[in-house]
Design a protein around this motif. Structure first.
Motif, mmCIF file in Angstrom:
data_model
loop_
_atom_site.group_PDB
_atom_site.id
_atom_site.type_symbol
_atom_site.label_atom_id
_atom_site.label_comp_id
_atom_site.label_asym_id
_atom_site.label_seq_id
_atom_site.Cartn_x
_atom_site.Cartn_y
_atom_site.Cartn_z
ATOM 1 N N ALA A 107 5.376 -16.435 -4.197
ATOM 2 C CA ALA A 107 5.876 -15.779 -3.019
ATOM 3 C C ALA A 107 6.026 -14.278 -3.327
ATOM 4 O O ALA A 107 5.894 -13.466 -2.943
ATOM 5 C CB ALA A 107 7.425 -16.419 -2.750
ATOM 6 N N LEU A 108 6.423 -13.882 -4.644
ATOM 7 C CA LEU A 108 6.389 -12.596 -5.079
ATOM 8 C C LEU A 108 5.054 -11.938 -5.056
ATOM 9 O O LEU A 108 4.875 -10.615 -4.350
ATOM 10 C CB LEU A 108 6.956 -12.342 -6.391
ATOM 11 N N ILE A 109 3.835 -12.444 -5.273
ATOM 12 C CA ILE A 109 2.590 -11.939 -5.310
ATOM 13 C C ILE A 109 2.327 -11.856 -3.767
ATOM 14 O O ILE A 109 1.499 -10.918 -3.365
ATOM 15 C CB ILE A 109 1.550 -12.843 -5.815
ATOM 16 N N ARG A 110 2.469 -12.860 -3.043
ATOM 17 C CA ARG A 110 2.147 -12.832 -1.705
ATOM 18 C C ARG A 110 2.944 -11.497 -0.706
ATOM 19 O O ARG A 110 2.311 -10.955 0.198
ATOM 20 C CB ARG A 110 2.568 -14.146 -0.941
ATOM 21 N N GLU A 111 4.221 -11.405 -1.098
ATOM 22 C CA GLU A 111 5.083 -10.215 -0.456
ATOM 23 C C GLU A 111 4.552 -9.242 -0.795
ATOM 24 O O GLU A 111 4.241 -8.270 -0.283
ATOM 25 C CB GLU A 111 6.544 -10.433 -1.028
ATOM 26 N N GLU A 112 3.933 -8.723 -2.201
ATOM 27 C CA GLU A 112 3.561 -7.607 -2.516
ATOM 28 C C GLU A 112 1.910 -7.175 -1.999
ATOM 29 O O GLU A 112 1.789 -6.210 -1.803
ATOM 30 C CB GLU A 112 3.410 -7.357 -4.074
ATOM 31 N N THR A 113 1.309 -8.238 -1.952
ATOM 32 C CA THR A 113 -0.055 -8.042 -1.155
ATOM 33 C C THR A 113 -0.316 -8.135 0.432
ATOM 34 O O THR A 113 -1.379 -8.270 0.867
ATOM 35 C CB THR A 113 -1.084 -8.803 -1.745
ATOM 36 N N SER A 114 1.221 -8.423 0.979
ATOM 37 C CA SER A 114 1.025 -8.822 2.253
ATOM 38 C C SER A 114 0.691 -7.671 3.358
ATOM 39 O O SER A 114 -0.039 -7.892 4.581
ATOM 40 C CB SER A 114 2.245 -9.336 2.937
ATOM 41 N N ASN A 115 0.869 -6.377 2.963
ATOM 42 C CA ASN A 115 0.549 -5.231 3.785
ATOM 43 C C ASN A 115 -0.087 -4.066 3.207
ATOM 44 O O ASN A 115 0.667 -3.231 2.887
ATOM 45 C CB ASN A 115 1.811 -5.024 4.716
ATOM 46 N N PRO A 116 -1.309 -4.425 2.562
ATOM 47 C CA PRO A 116 -1.809 -3.433 1.817
ATOM 48 C C PRO A 116 -1.887 -1.923 2.437
ATOM 49 O O PRO A 116 -2.486 -1.901 4.014
ATOM 50 C CB PRO A 116 -3.042 -3.555 1.257
ATOM 51 N N VAL B 94 -4.303 1.262 3.341
ATOM 52 C CA VAL B 94 -5.690 1.360 3.468
ATOM 53 C C VAL B 94 -5.932 2.832 3.547
ATOM 54 O O VAL B 94 -5.365 3.726 4.390
ATOM 55 C CB VAL B 94 -6.407 0.751 4.566
ATOM 56 N N VAL B 95 -6.767 3.376 2.522
ATOM 57 C CA VAL B 95 -6.827 4.772 2.440
ATOM 58 C C VAL B 95 -8.470 4.991 2.193
ATOM 59 O O VAL B 95 -9.110 3.997 1.769
ATOM 60 C CB VAL B 95 -5.998 5.311 1.246
ATOM 61 N N ARG C 117 -11.849 6.951 0.164
ATOM 62 C CA ARG C 117 -12.052 6.951 -1.006
ATOM 63 C C ARG C 117 -11.539 8.024 -1.772
ATOM 64 O O ARG C 117 -10.922 7.906 -2.939
ATOM 65 C CB ARG C 117 -13.754 6.867 -1.178
ATOM 66 N N ALA C 118 -11.716 9.356 -1.021
ATOM 67 C CA ALA C 118 -11.042 10.563 -1.781
ATOM 68 C C ALA C 118 -9.548 10.456 -2.076
ATOM 69 O O ALA C 118 -9.327 10.971 -3.009
ATOM 70 C CB ALA C 118 -11.555 11.695 -0.995
ATOM 71 N N THR C 119 -9.003 9.984 -1.023
ATOM 72 C CA THR C 119 -7.486 10.003 -1.282
ATOM 73 C C THR C 119 -7.312 8.927 -2.448
ATOM 74 O O THR C 119 -6.352 9.136 -3.133
ATOM 75 C CB THR C 119 -6.644 9.199 -0.028
ATOM 76 N N ALA C 120 -7.806 7.820 -2.417
ATOM 77 C CA ALA C 120 -7.560 6.700 -3.287
ATOM 78 C C ALA C 120 -7.836 7.381 -4.999
ATOM 79 O O ALA C 120 -7.353 6.958 -5.745
ATOM 80 C CB ALA C 120 -8.679 5.483 -3.319
ATOM 81 N N GLU C 121 -9.235 8.204 -4.952
ATOM 82 C CA GLU C 121 -9.495 8.601 -6.288
ATOM 83 C C GLU C 121 -8.388 9.722 -6.726
ATOM 84 O O GLU C 121 -7.968 9.515 -7.815
ATOM 85 C CB GLU C 121 -10.786 9.217 -6.317
#
Length: 82
Positions: A23-32, A34-35, A37-41
């Motif tokens: 449940a904790l993992i599902r909550e953490e990854t439920s709404n990722p 999205v950025v 590539r430049a912002t992610a780097e």
């Protein structure tokens, strides 16, 4: 407490831990977020996750063993085995 009751309690705790972790993992990854590539780097560099790419520093690379030639000998033929 009988041995049967102890087994039931241990099984219950194991299942409760497993489903709680799920449940904790599902909550953490439920709404990722999205950025691009430049912002992610940029964010990774701010957090210390990437080395200086202009110097070719690839300390965060998972393929570091293959790039440097260092390996532990598991799963591949090394120079000693040829």
């Amino acid at each position: 407490m009988s041995a049967g009751a102890l087994v039931v309690v241990v099984l219950f705790l194991g299942l409760a831990f497993t489903f709680g972790l799920y449940a904790l993992i599902r909550e953490e990854t439920s709404n990722p977020r999205v950025v691009d590539r430049a912002t992610a780097e940029r964010e990774a560099q701010e957090r210390g996750g990437l080395g200086d790419r202009s110097r070719g520093d690839r300390t965060g690379s998972p393929n570091t063993d293959r790039e440097t030639g260092d390996d532990d000998g598991w799963g591949s033929l090394g120079r000693r085995d040829e």
